[in-house]
Design an enzyme around this catalytic site. Structure first.
Site, PDB file in Angstrom:
ATOM      1  N   GLY A 222    -124.235   5.378 -19.516  1.00  0.00           N
ATOM      2  CA  GLY A 222    -124.785   5.138 -20.850  1.00  0.00           C
ATOM      3  C   GLY A 222    -124.007   5.407 -22.013  1.00  0.00           C
ATOM      4  O   GLY A 222    -122.910   5.016 -22.153  1.00  0.00           O
ATOM      5  N   SER A 223    -124.342   6.057 -23.057  1.00  0.00           N
ATOM      6  CA  SER A 223    -123.622   5.741 -24.274  1.00  0.00           C
ATOM      7  C   SER A 223    -122.271   6.754 -24.112  1.00  0.00           C
ATOM      8  O   SER A 223    -121.555   6.490 -24.980  1.00  0.00           O
ATOM      9  CB  SER A 223    -124.496   6.707 -25.390  1.00  0.00           C
ATOM     10  OG  SER A 223    -125.559   5.631 -25.692  1.00  0.00           O
ATOM     11  N   THR A 224    -121.958   7.542 -23.182  1.00  0.00           N
ATOM     12  CA  THR A 224    -120.749   8.024 -23.263  1.00  0.00           C
ATOM     13  C   THR A 224    -119.513   7.060 -22.998  1.00  0.00           C
ATOM     14  O   THR A 224    -118.496   7.338 -23.525  1.00  0.00           O
ATOM     15  CB  THR A 224    -120.720   9.259 -22.175  1.00  0.00           C
ATOM     16  OG1 THR A 224    -120.859   8.844 -20.772  1.00  0.00           O
ATOM     17  CG2 THR A 224    -121.400  10.396 -22.419  1.00  0.00           C
TER      18      THR A 224
END
Length: 510
Positions: A222-224
């Site tokens: 995801g956004s990591t």
């Protein structure tokens, strides 16, 4: 000699030669392999006839041996206070079976390692029973406890997740927790029926407590993964931390009718916003567009510079490779083979979706590399090998895997952006008073249907490091299942942020 007798004689001679070849092969070629195979019952029984070395964290044993009054002389024991906390790392020792450090360091622990030859010789001359060597791990006891208890207390009895903490400048693994866990004492018992029953129960558990999720589970990050995308954009000279970047309420990549949105975050709606705001509010539309501008080759190159698509952990077996897709399979009806990612697929990779998959260890390495001026260090668990008398035989020296995954300037710019995410954005739960912390949240959709609409809950991630200006610890938290949480409660900041904060505080002793 008549023909039938000659034929029988030749056949017998061939059988004799085959027997000699087989005996030679077994006794000389395969002897060492059989002697070191944990499934060899005679070798296993012999290993129980002498005291196996200890596995230590600091000065405290987390695996030791005690005298036994049954047919075996010693029983492997894992102190109850930390048995479940350390089990994914230590593994367990069972007759005919070993896992974790018990397996990878078996030669040291049994005393068979060549470095312990002199000690075995001295024991022989003195008439003493030979003892195994000790293995000292890099783990920080307080950080490991904070990681495990953070997962347990946050996720409840039905949750699943993992935490990895690294020392950025060396690659030392300071914490490696996996939840749920198990009690290795139940498997180390000399009662084979009890051990077998315990293993069967654990193996059948759908939550897979025997799995070390820190290195063996890979999920959409995801956004990591925007750390990778942002680093690539700066490293390739497309943008700098102080620049305006493309954004928007939604983005439709070329070649698709599907749009990428920001889950209602209005801060992302203007057509262009500051790079800091885009990371503060995790604007999908920004990082999808950055990935398309970079293209799949540059995105892949950056991901692989951080360690994706490779193996790097030597101290534990079973590491799963983290993946940035090298292509997309083409159906046989269209000629077969693979093709390069489309722009729409590349856009999805920029926000850690499509076929991007990562382990917690890998995301900890990405975070640590940014904290370490762009240098990627090999992660390691074994700090020292000792004799039974605690004399040091070998210490592990830090090793650079990539001296410049990104430049020092890119690392500084990314650090400034990630500090802003903690100070002003979604990563605020990791803030530590008096310490400058850098961090990033991540929530990865596992299905096209959102949780609130009846789909499966997302995965939640959190990465951080501190102090930002001279990092002593980098952390990755992965929440795989949080069944006791409502859909709107499953977010990297809410669930992972406090765990990462506790682990960092344990290392920094705040």
């Amino acid at each position: 000699m008549n023909k039938p007798i000659r034929g029988v004689a030749i056949f017998c001679m061939l059988l004799f030669l085959a027997l000699m070849v087989n005996v030679t092969y077994l006794q000389f070629v395969k002897a060492n392999s059989y002697n070191t195979d944990p499934r060899n019952a005679r070798v296993a029984e012999a290993s129980y006839s002498r005291e196996r070395g200890q596995i230590l964290v600091g000065d405290e044993p987390i695996a030791t041996s005690k005298p036994s009054d049954d047919q075996y002389k010693y029983l492997r024991v894992y102190p109850e206070a930390g048995a479940r906390i350390y089990a994914p790392v230590t593994g367990y020792l069972q007759l005919g079976s070993q896992t974790g450090i018990e397996r990878s360091q078996n030669a040291v622990l049994t005393g068979e390692d060549p470095e312990l030859f002199v000690n075995r010789l001295v024991d022989l001359l003195k008439g003493d029973t030979s003892q195994g060597g000790n293995v000292v791990l890099t783990l920080n006891a307080a950080a490991q406890k904070a990681a495990f208890e953070g997962l347990r207390d946050t996720l409840g009895p039905r949750g699943e997740g993992a935490v990895v903490a690294l020392q950025p400048k060396t690659g030392r693994i300071l914490a490696m927790a996996s939840y749920p866990s198990y009690d290795p004492n139940e498997l180390a018992t000399h009662d084979s029926k009890k051990a077998s029953a315990a293993y069967t129960q654990l193996a059948k558990d759908p939550r897979q407590p025997l799995l070390n999720r820190a290195i063996q589970t890979r999920l959409f990050p995801g956004s990591t993964f925007k750390l990778v995308t942002g680093s690539a954009a700066i490293q390739n000279g497309d943008y700098h931390a102080g620049d305006q970047v493309p954004a928007g309420a939604s983005y439709r990549p070329p070649g698709t009718t599907r749009t990428i949105s920001n889950d209602g975050r209005s801060q992302c709606s203007p057509g262009r916003i500051s790079f800091a705001a885009a990371l503060d509010w995790s604007c999908n539309t920004t990082f999808a567009q950055l990935a398309v501008q970079l293209g799949p080759e540059k995105m892949r190159k950056q991901a692989e510079a951080f360690g994706f698509n490779s193996d790097y952990l030597l101290d534990l077996k079973g590491q799963a490779q983290s993946v940035y897709p090298t292509g997309v399979a083409v159906p046989q009806s269209d000629g077969g083979g693979t093709r390069e990612l489309s722009q729409a697929e590349t856009a999805q990779t920029g926000i850690g979706q499509f076929d991007v998959q990562s382990t917690p260890l890998q995301m900890a390495m990405v975070t640590a590399a940014i904290a370490n001026q762009g240098r990627v260090m090999r992660p390691y668990l074994v700090d020292q090998v000792q004799t039974a008398g605690f004399d040091v035989l070998r210490s592990t020296d830090p090793e650079e895997l990539n001296p410049s995954a990104i430049s020092a300037q890119t690392a500084r710019e990314m650090t400034d952006l990630l500090v802003s995410v903690v100070d002003n954005g979604t990563a605020s739960p990791a803030a530590i008073p008096g310490v400058k912390v850098a961090g990033k949240t991540g929530t990865a959709q596992r299905t096209s249907t959102r949780c609130s609409a009846g789909g499966k809950p997302p995965y939640a991630w959190f990465v951080s490091f501190a102090p930002a200006e001279n990092a002593q610890v980098a952390v990755a938290v992965m929440i795989q299942e949080a069944p006791d949480k409502a859909c709107d409660e499953i977010a990297g900041g809410q669930l992972g942020g406090p765990i990462a904060k506790a682990v960092m505080e344990a290392v920094l002793k705040k």
